[in-house]
Design a protein around this motif. Structure first.
Motif, PDB file in Angstrom:
ATOM      1  N   GLN A 183      28.273  30.583  47.794  1.00  0.00           N
ATOM      2  CA  GLN A 183      28.625  31.141  46.503  1.00  0.00           C
ATOM      3  C   GLN A 183      29.321  32.547  46.819  1.00  0.00           C
ATOM      4  O   GLN A 183      29.997  33.088  45.878  1.00  0.00           O
ATOM      5  CB  GLN A 183      27.340  31.279  45.759  1.00  0.00           C
ATOM      6  CG  GLN A 183      27.573  31.485  44.106  1.00  0.00           C
ATOM      7  CD  GLN A 183      26.333  31.692  43.387  1.00  0.00           C
ATOM      8  OE1 GLN A 183      25.122  31.830  43.957  1.00  0.00           O
ATOM      9  NE2 GLN A 183      26.386  30.941  42.229  1.00  0.00           N
ATOM     10  N   ASN A 184      28.746  33.317  47.526  1.00  0.00           N
ATOM     11  CA  ASN A 184      29.152  34.843  47.951  1.00  0.00           C
ATOM     12  C   ASN A 184      30.070  34.778  49.033  1.00  0.00           C
ATOM     13  O   ASN A 184      30.410  35.856  49.671  1.00  0.00           O
ATOM     14  CB  ASN A 184      27.721  35.694  48.202  1.00  0.00           C
ATOM     15  CG  ASN A 184      27.009  35.856  47.072  1.00  0.00           C
ATOM     16  OD1 ASN A 184      27.594  36.228  46.095  1.00  0.00           O
ATOM     17  ND2 ASN A 184      25.792  35.582  47.204  1.00  0.00           N
ATOM     18  N   HIS A 185      30.620  33.948  49.370  1.00  0.00           N
ATOM     19  CA  HIS A 185      31.782  33.750  50.415  1.00  0.00           C
ATOM     20  C   HIS A 185      33.015  35.024  50.220  1.00  0.00           C
ATOM     21  O   HIS A 185      33.465  35.607  50.915  1.00  0.00           O
ATOM     22  CB  HIS A 185      32.459  32.430  50.461  1.00  0.00           C
ATOM     23  CG  HIS A 185      33.582  32.268  51.736  1.00  0.00           C
ATOM     24  ND1 HIS A 185      33.025  31.897  52.701  1.00  0.00           N
ATOM     25  CD2 HIS A 185      34.745  32.099  51.737  1.00  0.00           C
ATOM     26  CE1 HIS A 185      34.207  31.755  53.582  1.00  0.00           C
ATOM     27  NE2 HIS A 185      35.150  31.757  52.898  1.00  0.00           N
ATOM     28  N   ASP A 186      33.300  34.989  48.922  1.00  0.00           N
ATOM     29  CA  ASP A 186      34.429  35.842  48.576  1.00  0.00           C
ATOM     30  C   ASP A 186      34.013  37.326  48.633  1.00  0.00           C
ATOM     31  O   ASP A 186      34.766  38.172  48.863  1.00  0.00           O
ATOM     32  CB  ASP A 186      35.048  35.501  47.113  1.00  0.00           C
ATOM     33  CG  ASP A 186      35.730  34.252  47.037  1.00  0.00           C
ATOM     34  OD1 ASP A 186      36.280  34.001  48.072  1.00  0.00           O
ATOM     35  OD2 ASP A 186      36.025  33.845  45.714  1.00  0.00           O
ATOM     36  N   THR A 187      32.592  37.483  48.554  1.00  0.00           N
ATOM     37  CA  THR A 187      32.256  38.940  48.822  1.00  0.00           C
ATOM     38  C   THR A 187      32.526  39.322  50.067  1.00  0.00           C
ATOM     39  O   THR A 187      32.814  40.500  50.183  1.00  0.00           O
ATOM     40  CB  THR A 187      30.489  38.997  48.149  1.00  0.00           C
ATOM     41  OG1 THR A 187      30.503  38.419  46.886  1.00  0.00           O
ATOM     42  CG2 THR A 187      30.017  40.339  48.471  1.00  0.00           C
ATOM     43  N   LEU A 188      31.965  38.592  51.084  1.00  0.00           N
ATOM     44  CA  LEU A 188      32.275  38.990  52.326  1.00  0.00           C
ATOM     45  C   LEU A 188      33.575  39.060  52.788  1.00  0.00           C
ATOM     46  O   LEU A 188      33.876  40.143  53.566  1.00  0.00           O
ATOM     47  CB  LEU A 188      31.679  37.639  53.319  1.00  0.00           C
ATOM     48  CG  LEU A 188      31.844  38.009  54.761  1.00  0.00           C
ATOM     49  CD1 LEU A 188      31.059  39.294  55.139  1.00  0.00           C
ATOM     50  CD2 LEU A 188      31.163  36.886  55.724  1.00  0.00           C
ATOM     51  N   LYS A 189      34.631  38.339  52.224  1.00  0.00           N
ATOM     52  CA  LYS A 189      36.153  38.369  52.606  1.00  0.00           C
ATOM     53  C   LYS A 189      36.408  39.950  52.032  1.00  0.00           C
ATOM     54  O   LYS A 189      37.096  40.645  52.597  1.00  0.00           O
ATOM     55  CB  LYS A 189      36.866  37.365  51.703  1.00  0.00           C
ATOM     56  CG  LYS A 189      36.863  36.063  52.306  1.00  0.00           C
ATOM     57  CD  LYS A 189      37.739  35.166  51.560  1.00  0.00           C
ATOM     58  CE  LYS A 189      38.048  33.986  52.260  1.00  0.00           C
ATOM     59  NZ  LYS A 189      38.903  33.022  51.739  1.00  0.00           N
ATOM     60  N   LYS A 190      36.005  40.296  50.494  1.00  0.00           N
ATOM     61  CA  LYS A 190      36.115  41.588  49.930  1.00  0.00           C
ATOM     62  C   LYS A 190      35.703  42.647  50.973  1.00  0.00           C
ATOM     63  O   LYS A 190      36.293  43.750  50.928  1.00  0.00           O
ATOM     64  CB  LYS A 190      35.580  41.788  48.561  1.00  0.00           C
ATOM     65  CG  LYS A 190      36.503  40.857  47.661  1.00  0.00           C
ATOM     66  CD  LYS A 190      35.898  40.894  46.307  1.00  0.00           C
ATOM     67  CE  LYS A 190      36.453  39.821  45.416  1.00  0.00           C
ATOM     68  NZ  LYS A 190      35.760  39.543  44.105  1.00  0.00           N
ATOM     69  N   LEU A 191      34.483  42.518  51.331  1.00  0.00           N
ATOM     70  CA  LEU A 191      33.876  43.772  52.146  1.00  0.00           C
ATOM     71  C   LEU A 191      34.583  43.900  53.660  1.00  0.00           C
ATOM     72  O   LEU A 191      34.837  44.926  53.970  1.00  0.00           O
ATOM     73  CB  LEU A 191      32.121  43.346  52.306  1.00  0.00           C
ATOM     74  CG  LEU A 191      31.488  43.469  51.181  1.00  0.00           C
ATOM     75  CD1 LEU A 191      30.271  42.907  51.567  1.00  0.00           C
ATOM     76  CD2 LEU A 191      31.347  44.822  50.794  1.00  0.00           C
ATOM     77  N   TRP A 192      35.010  42.762  54.168  1.00  0.00           N
ATOM     78  CA  TRP A 192      35.824  42.827  55.466  1.00  0.00           C
ATOM     79  C   TRP A 192      37.192  43.331  55.159  1.00  0.00           C
ATOM     80  O   TRP A 192      37.510  44.360  55.883  1.00  0.00           O
ATOM     81  CB  TRP A 192      35.924  41.524  55.941  1.00  0.00           C
ATOM     82  CG  TRP A 192      36.841  41.612  57.265  1.00  0.00           C
ATOM     83  CD1 TRP A 192      37.732  41.052  57.299  1.00  0.00           C
ATOM     84  CD2 TRP A 192      36.291  42.159  58.486  1.00  0.00           C
ATOM     85  NE1 TRP A 192      38.129  41.373  58.921  1.00  0.00           N
ATOM     86  CE2 TRP A 192      37.315  41.998  59.366  1.00  0.00           C
ATOM     87  CE3 TRP A 192      35.114  42.782  58.692  1.00  0.00           C
ATOM     88  CZ2 TRP A 192      37.058  42.593  60.541  1.00  0.00           C
ATOM     89  CZ3 TRP A 192      34.740  43.444  59.934  1.00  0.00           C
ATOM     90  CH2 TRP A 192      35.955  43.281  61.148  1.00  0.00           C
ATOM     91  N   LYS A 193      37.896  43.232  53.883  1.00  0.00           N
ATOM     92  CA  LYS A 193      38.748  43.900  53.777  1.00  0.00           C
ATOM     93  C   LYS A 193      38.795  45.386  53.496  1.00  0.00           C
ATOM     94  O   LYS A 193      39.684  45.868  54.066  1.00  0.00           O
ATOM     95  CB  LYS A 193      39.778  42.867  52.616  1.00  0.00           C
ATOM     96  CG  LYS A 193      41.223  43.525  52.329  1.00  0.00           C
ATOM     97  CD  LYS A 193      41.781  42.758  51.202  1.00  0.00           C
ATOM     98  CE  LYS A 193      43.149  43.098  50.904  1.00  0.00           C
ATOM     99  NZ  LYS A 193      43.622  42.316  49.844  1.00  0.00           N
ATOM    100  N   LYS A 194      37.789  45.535  52.822  1.00  0.00           N
ATOM    101  CA  LYS A 194      37.798  46.991  52.477  1.00  0.00           C
ATOM    102  C   LYS A 194      37.372  47.785  53.818  1.00  0.00           C
ATOM    103  O   LYS A 194      38.066  48.919  54.082  1.00  0.00           O
ATOM    104  CB  LYS A 194      36.528  47.007  51.411  1.00  0.00           C
ATOM    105  CG  LYS A 194      36.154  48.387  51.155  1.00  0.00           C
ATOM    106  CD  LYS A 194      34.809  48.371  49.965  1.00  0.00           C
ATOM    107  CE  LYS A 194      34.288  49.766  49.772  1.00  0.00           C
ATOM    108  NZ  LYS A 194      33.215  49.692  48.911  1.00  0.00           N
ATOM    109  N   PHE A 195      36.557  47.172  54.648  1.00  0.00           N
ATOM    110  CA  PHE A 195      36.449  47.796  55.943  1.00  0.00           C
ATOM    111  C   PHE A 195      37.707  47.773  56.806  1.00  0.00           C
ATOM    112  O   PHE A 195      38.036  48.912  57.342  1.00  0.00           O
ATOM    113  CB  PHE A 195      35.200  47.201  56.707  1.00  0.00           C
ATOM    114  CG  PHE A 195      35.115  47.897  58.026  1.00  0.00           C
ATOM    115  CD1 PHE A 195      34.366  49.215  58.109  1.00  0.00           C
ATOM    116  CD2 PHE A 195      35.418  47.249  59.206  1.00  0.00           C
ATOM    117  CE1 PHE A 195      34.178  49.731  59.349  1.00  0.00           C
ATOM    118  CE2 PHE A 195      35.366  48.087  60.406  1.00  0.00           C
ATOM    119  CZ  PHE A 195      34.701  49.047  60.508  1.00  0.00           C
TER     120      PHE A 195
END
Length: 122
Positions: free
Chosen positions: A102-114
Motif C-alpha cells: 500500500q505504501n509502495h508509492d511513498t517509497l518512490k516519492k522519498l527516493w525521488k526527493k532524496f
C-alpha cells in the motif's frame, strides 16, 4: 561525498528492489546519515538540516520495510513450528505485506526527493 554516490547506486529503482538489495540500500543510508551528522559542524546548518531530514525520512521508511520482512520470516517460522498459530500468523503476514504494498508509492516519492539532493558542502 562517496557515501552519497554509493546510496544512489544501491538504491537505483529502490521501490522495485528485492528485500536483500533494499536492505543493503538501507544500510548505506544509515552510514551516510551518521557520517553527515558527524561532520555537521563545519557545514552550513540549513543545508545539513534539510539533507539529514530527507535522509532520515528515507531511512525510517526503509527501516520499517525491513522490519516487515524480518517479522514475516519469524511469523512464518512460528506458524510452521506451532500449527495452532498458522491462521493467526498467516493473517498477520498478510496484513504486513499489504501495508508494504500500500505504501509502495511513498517509497518512490522519498527516493525521488532524496535523489534530487546534493550532499551538503562547505
Amino acid at each position: 561525498m562517496q557515501r552519497h554516490k554509493k546510496l544512489l547506486k544501491r538504491g537505483d529503482n529502490l521501490a522495485e528492489l528485492d528485500d536483500e538489495t533494499r536492505h543493503r540500500a538501507r544500510i548505506a543510508a544509515k552510514k551516510l546519515r551518521y557520517a553527515t551528522e558527524l561532520f555537521v559542524s563545519p557545514l552550513p546548518k540549513r543545508a545539513v538540516k534539510h539533507y539529514v531530514s530527507t535522509l532520515t525520512e528515507l531511512q525510517d521508511d526503509l527501516g520499517w520495510r525491513n522490519d516487515v520482512v524480518v517479522a514475516g520470516g519469524l511469523l512464518k517460522s512460528l506458524g510452521e513450528s506451532r500449527p495452532e498459530t498458522a491462521s493467526g500468523t498467516g493473517c498477520a503476514r498478510g496484513y504486513l505485506s499489504s501495508r508494504a504494498a500500500q505504501n509502495h508509492d511513498t517509497l518512490k516519492k522519498l527516493w525521488k526527493k532524496f535523489g534530487c539532493l546534493a550532499p551538503p558542502q562547505a
